[in-house]
Design a protein around this motif. Structure first.
Motif, PDB file in Angstrom:
ATOM      1  N   ALA A 413       0.826  -1.204   0.000  1.00 43.84           N
ATOM      2  CA  ALA A 413       0.000   0.000   0.000  1.00 43.84           C
ATOM      3  C   ALA A 413       0.863   1.259   0.000  1.00 43.84           C
ATOM      4  O   ALA A 413       0.533   2.253  -0.662  1.00 43.84           O
ATOM      5  N   ILE A 414       1.972   1.231   0.732  1.00 45.53           N
ATOM      6  CA  ILE A 414       2.882   2.374   0.750  1.00 45.53           C
ATOM      7  C   ILE A 414       3.456   2.616  -0.638  1.00 45.53           C
ATOM      8  O   ILE A 414       3.499   3.758  -1.137  1.00 45.53           O
ATOM      9  N   GLU A 415       3.892   1.550  -1.301  1.00 37.52           N
ATOM     10  CA  GLU A 415       4.464   1.686  -2.635  1.00 37.52           C
ATOM     11  C   GLU A 415       3.414   2.171  -3.638  1.00 37.52           C
ATOM     12  O   GLU A 415       3.700   3.004  -4.506  1.00 37.52           O
ATOM     13  N   ASP A 430       2.428  18.389  -1.519  1.00 36.92           N
ATOM     14  CA  ASP A 430       3.160  18.454  -0.253  1.00 36.92           C
ATOM     15  C   ASP A 430       2.598  17.482   0.777  1.00 36.92           C
ATOM     16  O   ASP A 430       3.356  16.781   1.463  1.00 36.92           O
ATOM     17  N   MET A 431       1.268  17.414   0.898  1.00 37.14           N
ATOM     18  CA  MET A 431       0.657  16.488   1.853  1.00 37.14           C
ATOM     19  C   MET A 431       0.944  15.053   1.439  1.00 37.14           C
ATOM     20  O   MET A 431       1.181  14.181   2.294  1.00 37.14           O
ATOM     21  N   HIS A 432       0.942  14.773   0.140  1.00 40.78           N
ATOM     22  CA  HIS A 432       1.252  13.429  -0.362  1.00 40.78           C
ATOM     23  C   HIS A 432       2.675  13.044   0.011  1.00 40.78           C
ATOM     24  O   HIS A 432       2.928  11.937   0.510  1.00 40.78           O
ATOM     25  N   ARG A 433       3.626  13.935  -0.211  1.00 40.38           N
ATOM     26  CA  ARG A 433       5.019  13.648   0.153  1.00 40.38           C
ATOM     27  C   ARG A 433       5.160  13.436   1.660  1.00 40.38           C
ATOM     28  O   ARG A 433       5.810  12.488   2.116  1.00 40.38           O
ATOM     29  N   THR A 434       4.537  14.313   2.432  1.00 43.21           N
ATOM     30  CA  THR A 434       4.623  14.211   3.887  1.00 43.21           C
ATOM     31  C   THR A 434       4.045  12.894   4.372  1.00 43.21           C
ATOM     32  O   THR A 434       4.668  12.171   5.159  1.00 43.21           O
ATOM     33  N   PHE A 435       2.852  12.572   3.916  1.00 40.46           N
ATOM     34  CA  PHE A 435       2.147  11.375   4.391  1.00 40.46           C
ATOM     35  C   PHE A 435       2.899  10.101   4.014  1.00 40.46           C
ATOM     36  O   PHE A 435       3.116   9.222   4.861  1.00 40.46           O
ATOM     37  N   THR A 436       3.310   9.974   2.766  1.00 39.76           N
ATOM     38  CA  THR A 436       3.972   8.741   2.341  1.00 39.76           C
ATOM     39  C   THR A 436       5.355   8.606   2.983  1.00 39.76           C
ATOM     40  O   THR A 436       5.789   7.491   3.298  1.00 39.76           O
ATOM     41  N   LYS A 439       4.726   7.330   6.500  1.00 43.74           N
ATOM     42  CA  LYS A 439       4.349   5.911   6.497  1.00 43.74           C
ATOM     43  C   LYS A 439       5.550   5.009   6.207  1.00 43.74           C
ATOM     44  O   LYS A 439       5.697   3.937   6.802  1.00 43.74           O
ATOM     45  N   ALA A 440       6.431   5.437   5.299  1.00 41.51           N
ATOM     46  CA  ALA A 440       7.627   4.643   5.014  1.00 41.51           C
ATOM     47  C   ALA A 440       8.529   4.563   6.239  1.00 41.51           C
ATOM     48  O   ALA A 440       9.106   3.503   6.539  1.00 41.51           O
ATOM     49  N   ALA A 441       8.653   5.664   6.970  1.00 41.68           N
ATOM     50  CA  ALA A 441       9.470   5.667   8.183  1.00 41.68           C
ATOM     51  C   ALA A 441       8.865   4.771   9.252  1.00 41.68           C
ATOM     52  O   ALA A 441       9.587   4.051   9.966  1.00 41.68           O
ATOM     53  N   GLU A 442       7.546   4.785   9.376  1.00 41.96           N
ATOM     54  CA  GLU A 442       6.888   3.928  10.363  1.00 41.96           C
ATOM     55  C   GLU A 442       7.018   2.455   9.992  1.00 41.96           C
ATOM     56  O   GLU A 442       7.200   1.592  10.871  1.00 41.96           O
ATOM     57  N   TYR A 443       6.939   2.162   8.697  1.00 40.93           N
ATOM     58  CA  TYR A 443       7.136   0.779   8.249  1.00 40.93           C
ATOM     59  C   TYR A 443       8.533   0.299   8.638  1.00 40.93           C
ATOM     60  O   TYR A 443       8.699  -0.816   9.159  1.00 40.93           O
ATOM     61  N   ALA A 444       9.543   1.128   8.405  1.00 44.21           N
ATOM     62  CA  ALA A 444      10.912   0.752   8.761  1.00 44.21           C
ATOM     63  C   ALA A 444      11.037   0.538  10.268  1.00 44.21           C
ATOM     64  O   ALA A 444      11.721  -0.388  10.723  1.00 44.21           O
ATOM     65  N   ARG A 445      10.370   1.371  11.064  1.00 46.13           N
ATOM     66  CA  ARG A 445      10.401   1.226  12.521  1.00 46.13           C
ATOM     67  C   ARG A 445       9.811  -0.118  12.945  1.00 46.13           C
ATOM     68  O   ARG A 445      10.360  -0.832  13.794  1.00 46.13           O
ATOM     69  N   VAL A 446       8.668  -0.471  12.362  1.00 48.79           N
ATOM     70  CA  VAL A 446       8.011  -1.728  12.725  1.00 48.79           C
ATOM     71  C   VAL A 446       8.859  -2.926  12.300  1.00 48.79           C
ATOM     72  O   VAL A 446       9.020  -3.889  13.054  1.00 48.79           O
ATOM     73  N   MET A 447       9.417  -2.870  11.100  1.00 47.92           N
ATOM     74  CA  MET A 447      10.131  -4.031  10.574  1.00 47.92           C
ATOM     75  C   MET A 447      11.451  -4.300  11.295  1.00 47.92           C
ATOM     76  O   MET A 447      11.924  -5.432  11.316  1.00 47.92           O
TER      77      MET A 447
END
Length: 462
Positions: A413-415, A430-436, A439-447
């Motif tokens: 979904a992130i991709e 800008d909101m699209h860049r910020t949001f994605t 989410k990518a940073a949070e995915y890395a944190r979880v993984m």
């Protein structure tokens, strides 16, 4: 630098509120970030007029934080801009008293603007406002309401470390059963529910029906339909704060995770939406019941066509994806149907004058401003391109998703969201860049987190 409020707020509103509420000593001033988390400050009573006169300087980085409140440098909102200040201004009509606070407090929502008064385009509320304005340019006004599903949980976990439903606040009774639609079960939480309704009333929110939902400890509270979608999103985030605060006051935990219990249904945030023309007519309404208007069909077509690339907005967290399972009352394909809770896009039964679409994919953990912005953009896409939604799903919608392109997991979904031109337009670049990026940073944190599941599966077996 401007000293005229770009949000339309006025000092007169603050003066009238202070005169009507001499007991209030302080105010929560709240800005909602990409995750829908309320961030801001508590100010004292004497500071309110200054806030309405000149706004409040806040660091730009407040909109570039992840779920833990850590900076996400890839948003471009941290050191790329020197973490400078912008100005937040109060949102008209959002200044309200808080119920049951000691000493008495109020709260007001705010939005972020540049120093010269332009909307700061990584603010989720501005993303929704932009979609409302785009529809208005075409002579349409969206109306809508969200449903709020949530769990009430015990503050302590069980002997196995699992969350457990809260005991009744009335008499301490405990139930692990699925008490769906049980009215007697609701009675055990009436003192808490009464305070939730009182808090909603104080805040000017028309909270309506409460039901016991399809899992132990799960409830649903509906909100009155709004002719202003921005106000509908405000209602939802404010009601979550009210529920959380009142639950805490009664010694239990309000949980807005999409899926806190692996064995039961998760919590959704269904969004009901309709469109009115300049004469106030509902353009989704058919001439004869059951003979669907082209307008509602094209809206459904747009929502179906854009759903896959938008799923990160509707399911933004790792836990969000645990909610999607067959026969779970969470949709697993971009299907549409009438009076059918197994589909993603439902036309509810009822008076044709109230004809609307119920958008069902979002979990209660999603940001309602971004959800509404994305849904409105999907409807615009369908209307502009006259998209056919395909055949209606009848019967079991869980058997109708074989060719679905819905992402199978959070990473996919992130991709999909990163590469989506539609979502970039829906949220703004800008909101699209910020949001994605968040989410990518949070995915890395979880993984990178070594969880108890890892030890359970692998410690003694590999």
């Amino acid at each position: 630098m401007t000293d005229c409020s770009p949000s339309g707020s006025t000092i007169a509103e603050a003066e009238a509120f202070l005169a009507a509420h001499p007991e209030i000593e302080a105010f929560d001033i709240i800005l909602h970030d990409a995750n829908g988390i309320g961030r801001g400050k508590i100010i004292r009573r004497h500071e309110l007029l200054s806030f309405y006169k000149s706004g409040r300087h806040l660091p730009i980085s407040i909109l570039g934080l992840d779920i833990c409140g850590e900076d996400v440098h890839e948003t471009g909102l941290i050191w790329d801009q020197g973490d400078g200040d912008l100005r937040a201004w109060p949102i008209p009509g959002t200044l309200v008293p808080l119920h049951g606070t000691h000493p008495p407090r109020g709260e007001v929502f705010m939005s972020m603007y540049t120093l010269d008064g332009a909307p700061m385009t990584s603010d989720p509320r501005h993303a929704l406002a932009a979609q409302v304005e785009a529809l208005a340019a075409g002579g349409l006004r969206p109306a809508g309401a969200f449903e709020l599903e949530f769990f009430l949980l015990d503050n302590e976990r069980d002997q196995y470390g699992r969350m457990q439903p809260a005991r009744d606040v009335l008499d301490g009774r405990k139930s692990h059963k699925t008490e769906v639609y049980s009215v007697d079960h609701l009675h055990g939480m009436l003192p808490l529910f009464s305070d939730i309704y009182a808090g909603a009333k104080a805040a000017g929110i028309s909270a309506e029906t409460m039901i016991s939902e399809y899992a132990p400890g799960q409830y649903e509270l509906t909100l009155h339909y709004r002719e202003d979608v921005l106000s509908a999103a405000d209602d939802l985030v404010r009601l979550k704060r009210i529920v959380r605060a009142q639950a805490r006051a009664h010694g239990v935990t309000a949980c807005f995770m999409a899926k806190p219990n692996e064995d039961y249904a998760g919590s959704g945030m269904h969004f009901h939406v309709s469109m009115q023309d300049e004469a106030g007519r509902n353009v989704f309404m058919e001439e004869r019941e059951g003979e669907w208007s082209e307008t509602i069909l094209h809206a459904l077509g747009g929502l179906r066509e854009t759903m896959a690339e938008s799923m990160l907005v509707f399911a933004p967290h790792a836990n969000s994806w645990r909610r999607f399972a067959s026969q779970s009352y969470a949709p697993v394909s971009p299907s549409w149907g009438v009076n059918n809770r197994s589909v993603a896009l439902r036309i509810p039964a009822g008076d044709i004058r109230a004809r609307r679409i119920e958008h069902r994919p979002s979990g209660v953990d999603a940001n309602p401003y971004l959800v509404a912005a994305t849904v409105l953009a999907g409807i615009r896409h369908g209307l502009k391109n006259r998209i056919d939604p395909g055949p209606e799903t009848t019967g079991n919608g869980y058997e109708d998703g074989g060719d679905s392109d819905i992402p199978p997991d959070w990473r996919s979904a992130i991709e999909a969201a990163k590469g989506s031109a539609f979502l970039r337009d829906a949220l703004g670049a800008d909101m699209h860049r910020t949001f994605t990026a968040i989410k990518a940073a949070e995915y890395a944190r979880v993984m990178r987190r070594v969880s108890e599941v890892d030890f359970d599966l692998y410690l003694h077996t590999v």
